[in-house]
Design a protein around this motif. Structure first.
Motif, mmCIF file in Angstrom:
data_model
loop_
_atom_site.group_PDB
_atom_site.id
_atom_site.type_symbol
_atom_site.label_atom_id
_atom_site.label_comp_id
_atom_site.label_asym_id
_atom_site.label_seq_id
_atom_site.Cartn_x
_atom_site.Cartn_y
_atom_site.Cartn_z
ATOM 1 N N VAL A 155 0.840 -1.195 0.000
ATOM 2 C CA VAL A 155 0.000 0.000 0.000
ATOM 3 C C VAL A 155 0.874 1.243 0.000
ATOM 4 O O VAL A 155 1.814 1.355 0.786
ATOM 5 N N LYS A 156 0.526 2.161 -0.883
ATOM 6 C CA LYS A 156 1.180 3.471 -0.934
ATOM 7 C C LYS A 156 0.064 4.499 -0.795
ATOM 8 O O LYS A 156 -0.613 4.822 -1.764
ATOM 9 N N ASN A 157 -0.157 4.988 0.438
ATOM 10 C CA ASN A 157 -1.295 5.850 0.709
ATOM 11 C C ASN A 157 -0.912 6.845 1.800
ATOM 12 O O ASN A 157 -0.654 6.450 2.936
ATOM 13 N N LYS A 158 -0.880 8.111 1.444
ATOM 14 C CA LYS A 158 -0.449 9.142 2.393
ATOM 15 C C LYS A 158 -1.355 9.218 3.613
ATOM 16 O O LYS A 158 -0.877 9.344 4.741
ATOM 17 N N GLU A 159 -2.678 9.141 3.412
ATOM 18 C CA GLU A 159 -3.604 9.239 4.532
ATOM 19 C C GLU A 159 -3.397 8.079 5.512
ATOM 20 O O GLU A 159 -3.410 8.272 6.727
#
Length: 85
Positions: free
Chosen positions: A66-70
């Motif tokens: 997963v690449k997710n800032k939030e």
């Protein structure tokens, strides 16, 4: 054995992934040795992950998919809260 790895991300996607790996490493350093303990903690601390979609996201995060800032921000916040208590 301590190993330092320096990563200079070439784009935003790699920055998100590198931060995710660092966050996961910090959870493991805090004693979370398996996925289920990590998922249970996060779901208990942030009810927005207490859904099938949220569980899947956390499971995939543990597997470094997963690449997710939030998500990175939420997990960092939860980890900081753990360190304080």
């Amino acid at each position: 054995m301590k190993n330092a790895i320096l990563i200079e991300p070439v784009d935003e996607e790699m920055t998100l992934l590198a931060n995710a790996v660092l966050i996961l490493n910090n959870y493991k350093a805090a004693g979370f040795e398996n996925r289920s303990a990590f998922v249970e903690l996060v779901m208990g601390e942030d009810k927005s992950y207490h859904t099938p979609k949220g569980m899947t996201l956390l499971n995939n995060f543990w597997a470094c998919r997963v690449k997710n800032k939030e998500l990175n921000d939420d997990l960092s916040r939860i980890l900081e809260k753990l360190k304080i208590s």
